[in-house]
Design a protein around this motif. Structure first.
Motif, PDB file in Angstrom:
ATOM      1  N   CYS A 129       0.859  -1.184   0.000  1.00 46.05           N
ATOM      2  CA  CYS A 129       0.000   0.000   0.000  1.00 46.05           C
ATOM      3  C   CYS A 129       0.898   1.239   0.000  1.00 46.05           C
ATOM      4  CB  CYS A 129      -0.878  -0.011   1.246  1.00 46.05           C
ATOM      5  SG  CYS A 129      -1.911   1.464   1.428  1.00 46.05           S
TER       6      CYS A 129
ATOM      7  N   CYS B 294       0.891   3.537   1.943  1.00 41.91           N
ATOM      8  CA  CYS B 294       1.288   3.886   3.309  1.00 41.91           C
ATOM      9  C   CYS B 294       2.468   3.044   3.796  1.00 41.91           C
ATOM     10  CB  CYS B 294       0.110   3.707   4.268  1.00 41.91           C
ATOM     11  SG  CYS B 294      -0.248   1.974   4.637  1.00 41.91           S
TER      12      CYS B 294
ATOM     13  N   CYS C   7      -7.034  -1.199   3.254  1.00 37.60           N
ATOM     14  CA  CYS C   7      -5.719  -1.371   3.898  1.00 37.60           C
ATOM     15  C   CYS C   7      -5.923  -1.340   5.416  1.00 37.60           C
ATOM     16  CB  CYS C   7      -4.769  -0.264   3.485  1.00 37.60           C
ATOM     17  SG  CYS C   7      -3.246  -0.267   4.463  1.00 37.60           S
TER      18      CYS C   7
ATOM     19  N   CYS D 261      -3.839   2.026   6.937  1.00 36.31           N
ATOM     20  CA  CYS D 261      -4.195   3.434   6.694  1.00 36.31           C
ATOM     21  C   CYS D 261      -5.675   3.623   6.347  1.00 36.31           C
ATOM     22  CB  CYS D 261      -3.330   4.020   5.586  1.00 36.31           C
ATOM     23  SG  CYS D 261      -3.698   3.340   3.956  1.00 36.31           S
TER      24      CYS D 261
HETATM   25 ZN   LIG Z   1      -2.301   1.606   3.594  1.00 38.41          ZN
END
Ligand SMILES: [Zn+2]
Lengths: 731, 168
Positions: free
Chosen positions: B73, B75, B123, B126
């Motif tokens: 991801c 993040c 996710c 995040c």
């Molecule tokens: Zn994420």
């Protein structure tokens, strides 16, 4: 002037030879080298541009001959020029889906000995609307004429119009109620319908006596013949200029170049690998008048697609795992599936260069026998095949788009097409005469979002890239209904960072008739028949129909009281219910009921497109504009997108960026708190799967897919760790 | 050959390139050097240094993470080996009743939850919503994309990937 062939054409042998050469060399007609292109690339390109210009101008001319608002207003027509073997060299804009279906029609005649009987001669006109020979559905009537030069067959000119009336069991062209071929309407099966550049009178008489509104079909036939003659004469003049040998060679090189360009473009724009997606379609007819008890009245279809992009750039689409054909009008033939593929490719990848059948040759469709994509029974109805084709090719567009995103061509990524349900009608017109018509304002749905911006509002359908809803006044001339509203449906695009394009809704007052039959098709019930991409949501596509019989609208008008102009935004009480008295009707699935009459009010909504990206990333400023202009509601801005709006001095919405940030942080936290690990959800869901604890239609869908597809069976069994066959009682 | 600056590609990806210019990019011949410029734009965007090998979603990337190739991801959260379906390691919200569906579809007719549900793949770190499936209850989760990563770099880009001891 007619040109008689010097000897038997033997085109059938030529077709077989051409196919053998393709098998042997991998290149179209054995053209391994683009000799003429290499010799003089400028001449090569110029000639193709000329051919394309012949097609475009022939189509525009023909549209002026047609009487049908479908062809005149909305442009439901395409024309093309073919090789003697029936491969498209150049085409016009319009309903490009048919360029390859006509190719199948020409090849079908060649394979079936038409040279000997009924013979292929200069000035002949051949027509077809049989999907098993080569078209999509019964209203797609195509005409082709051979092109002769120096006594030799040197090509074909072809034209298709979508007819607004096909003479089937229900009025219009998409014949929603057809459950077998025999109720679909007037079939013309690869028939010689004209000679010496003229339509045969007996054919015209047959059309006049078997259609509700023959003026559309018959004048469209004349328009198509005119466009074919126009293209034929242009091609003959061109051959006079460049020589016959040059023509025969260059027309093949055009196609081979198209094939190579498609492969090269796939390698340029995509990433090799396996892509998967699916969509669904629900059909609900239990208890509705007219349906014969031939199959289940209510059913659910799954449409899974696995697309492979091979190392050499070939696109292979596989429909394994989908549902069997049925006793309904939504089956599709391989010709229709080809057409869907072709029209989608021309929009996404062939935006420059030589667009022709070469692109189609660089692809492959795997259509499992016995499914709706390839019925093993030629008696099935295909009048409404778009109902399944559009969702299926919407999936294809999303699969292609993922490859564009992976490769970096984000400006080409597009969440895709959706069904745009059609309303068809017949009975007694406002002039007191019998009539029938498909209302083609459906040719302007909302498009899916792009990966960089919102979708197009009321301006896209998959089957015709030149979308147009037509003018209200023109439609009103052709039907006994008056518009009392045509408006954007708020929140009708799928939500996302970029929202899908919105749809519109029409509201009509039935006028000056005692007998108006209204029928609708391509409206999925109970399920979404579209999807979002990369976090975007599907557009709402399971709308019901709303109508009022015996309304008090004339009294309201006389008293100058407010009327209803749309259904409003309260899903539990429509504007019709708020404003109008009368018998209120809300109907799920296809609209098939007793005839309407003057004073009734009817509404019909089209579909929006799917969204792209996470809703919490949507631009607050654009959203305020959307709310101001009716594309989104205030409630949706805050509830779905987390965007807080304030009012300015004049009452217009303005985004409050600080409050939005805070609100979104809260929504994200709520999302995380609500979500659970997929593994946890799967463990629980597995219990439901093991018990086959599903609605009967869902169970039936699984059992049918399992019966037809070893791969679906294996995938289902592996994913849930069950024996799929015994779970659903399949032997 | 068509080519654009990295800034133009960055604006295009962010959806901030002015429309007339975007139109010109759409209508022009494609720029053959797009991929690596695109990847470097994305690499600048993410807050981590594992090299991005292939974007597979709006905020999802296959990247080289040490000796492994994983789906990540934006993040930084890893969903594991890129050859496995990342969705199976995600968090999920399933909308399978009127109340939950109504949150997303405030004014339209709703699907029948007996026939169809909305699955949101999120996710777990995040909270980004990466993918939405609209499926019949019981339908297996789709593995959206299995790229031929090595073939792509070797045959199409002409820049073979360094052999990876783990993760293909
Ligand atoms: Zn994420």
């Amino acid at each position: 002037m007619l040109d008689k062939p010097a000897s038997a054409l033997r085109i059938r042998e030529r077709l077989i030879e051409s196919e053998r050469l393709m098998d042997e060399t991998g290149c179209y007609d054995g053209i391994t080298e683009l000799k003429l292109r290499n010799q003089d690339p400028l001449k090569f390109e110029t000639l193709h541009t000329k051919l394309r210009a012949y097609c475009v101008s022939a189509r525009e001319m023909a549209r002026r001959i047609s009487a049908s608002p479908g062809v005149r207003e909305v442009g439901e027509m395409v024309v093309a020029i073919y090789t003697p073997e029936g491969d498209a060299i150049a085409l016009s804009n319009g309903i490009m889906v048919h360029v390859h279906t006509m190719s199948r029609f020409i090849k079908w005649m060649i394979r079936n000995g038409y040279e000997e009987n009924p013979q292929i001669r200069d000035g002949d006109v051949f027509a077809n609307n049989d999907a098993f020979i080569g078209t999509v559905q019964v209203p797609d009537v195509m005409d082709v004429m051979p092109i002769f030069h120096s006594g030799r067959l040197v090509g074909w000119a072809g034209a298709v119009c979508h007819e607004l009336e096909a003479g089937g069991i229900t009025p219009g062209g998409d014949v929603a109620l057809a459950q077998e071929r025999f109720t679909e309407g007037l079939f013309v099966c690869a028939e010689k319908v004209g000679e010496n550049d003229e339509l045969r009178r007996d054919y015209v008489i047959r059309c006049e006596r078997n259609l509700r509104m023959p003026i559309y079909w018959v004048l469209d036939e004349k328009a198509k013949v005119a466009s074919c003659i126009d293209m034929r004469e242009s091609v003959k003049a061109l051959i006079d200029e460049i020589g016959l040998d040059y023509w025969m060679q260059v027309s093949k090189e055009f196609i081979e170049e198209g094939r190579r360009a498609q492969l090269a473009r796939t390698r340029q724009l995509t990433v090799p690998g396996i892509y998967r997606g699916h969509t669904f379609y629900g059909h609900v007819t239990a208890g509705k008048p007219g349906y014969q008890p031939l199959g289940d009245p209510d059913w659910l279809y799954n449409i899974p697609i696995e697309m492979e992009i091979t190392a050499d750039g070939k696109i292979v689409m596989d429909f394994e795992g989908t549902q069997p054909w049925g006793y309904h009008s939504m089956n599709c033939t391989p010709a229709g599936m080809d057409g869907g593929m072709f029209v989608t490719l021309t929009q996404h990848m062939n935006f420059e260069g030589l667009v022709n059948d070469g692109a189609w040759m660089a692809t492959e469709l795997k259509l499992p026998t016995g499914t709706w994509t390839n019925p093993d029974n030629e008696m099935v109805a295909t009048a409404t095949s778009w109902a399944l084709l559009l969702p299926a090719y919407g999936v294809f567009q999303r699969l292609l788009s993922r490859s564009f995103i992976a490769r970096g061509f984000v400006e080409e990524a597009f969440v895709g097409q959706v069904n745009s349900p059609m309303i068809e009608m017949g009975g007694q017109s406002q002039y007191g005469t019998p009539f029938g018509m498909a209302h083609f304002e459906c040719a302007a749905a909302g498009s899916g979002a792009l990966a960089i911006k919102d979708g197009l509002d009321t301006a896209y359908v998959g089957w015709n890239p030149e979308s147009d809803m037509g003018n209200i006044e023109i439609w009103e001339q052709n039907m006994p209904m008056l518009y009392i509203g045509r408006s954007i449906v708020p929140n009708s695009g799928g939500a996302g960072k970029y929202r899908g394009g919105c749809s519109f809704l029409s509201t009509w007052l039935v006028s000056k008739t005692d007998h108006l039959r209204l029928v609708t098709s391509e409206h999925s019930s109970r399920v979404f028949d579209n999807g979002g991409l990369c976090g975007g949501y599907p557009a709402p596509t399971c709308q019901k129909h709303r109508a009022v019989r015996d309304s008090n609208i004339f009294d309201l008008a006389e008293n100058r009281a407010p009327l209803a102009h749309h259904t409003g935004t309260n899903p539990y009480r429509s504007e019709l219910e708020v404003r109008l008295e009368g018998e209120h009707v809300t109907l799920e699935g296809p609209y098939i009921t007793a005839p309407h009459k003057t004073g009734d009010v009817f509404t019909h909504s089209y579909n929006g497109g799917g969204g792209y990206g996470d809703v919490l990333e949507r631009d607050p400023v654009k959203t305020a504009w959307d709310v101001e202009n009716g594309f989104l509601t205030w409630e949706a801005a805050e509830g779905i997108f987390g965007i807080v709006l304030d009012e300015d001095e004049e009452g217009f919405p303005v985004a409050n960026l600080e409050a939005t940030k805070r609100h979104r942080a809260g929504m994200r936290a709520k999302r995380l708190a609500r979500a659970k690990p997929v593994s946890e959800w799967m463990a629980k869901e597995r219990e439901r799967v093991t018990a086959a604890d599903f609605a009967p239609e869902v169970k039936k869908m699984y059992a049918s897919a399992i019966r037809l597809s070893p791969r679906f069976t294996k995938d289902f069994s592996t994913f849930w760790d069950v024996d799929a066959k015994s779970t659903f009682g399949v032997e | 050959m068509t080519s654009y600056s990295k800034e133009v590609i960055a604006d295009l990806v962010a959806g901030t390139l002015p429309w007339p210019q975007t139109r010109r990019v759409m209508s022009a011949y494609k720029d053959d050097d797009r991929f690596f410029k695109y990847v470097s734009v994305l690499q600048d965007r993410v807050g981590w240094s594992d090299p991005i090998l292939l974007p597979v979603g709006d905020h999802l990337f296959i990247c080289q993470s040490g000796e492994e190739r994983v789906t990540k991801c934006e993040c930084g959260h890893s969903f594991g080996d890129y050859r496995r379906n990342w969705k199976l390691k995600a968090a999920i919200i399933v909308r399978d009743n009127e109340e939950l569906l109504r949150e997303i579809y405030p004014n339209s007719d709703l699907p029948d939850p007996e026939w169809m549900e909305i699955r949101e793949f999120i996710c777990p770190k995040c909270g980004t919503l990466h993918e939405v499936e609209a499926a019949a209850p019981g339908y297996p989760i789709v593995h959206d994309f299995e790229p031929d990563l090595e073939g792509f770099y070797r045959d199409w880009l002409g820049k073979p990937l360094e052999p990876s001891s783990k993760g293909g």
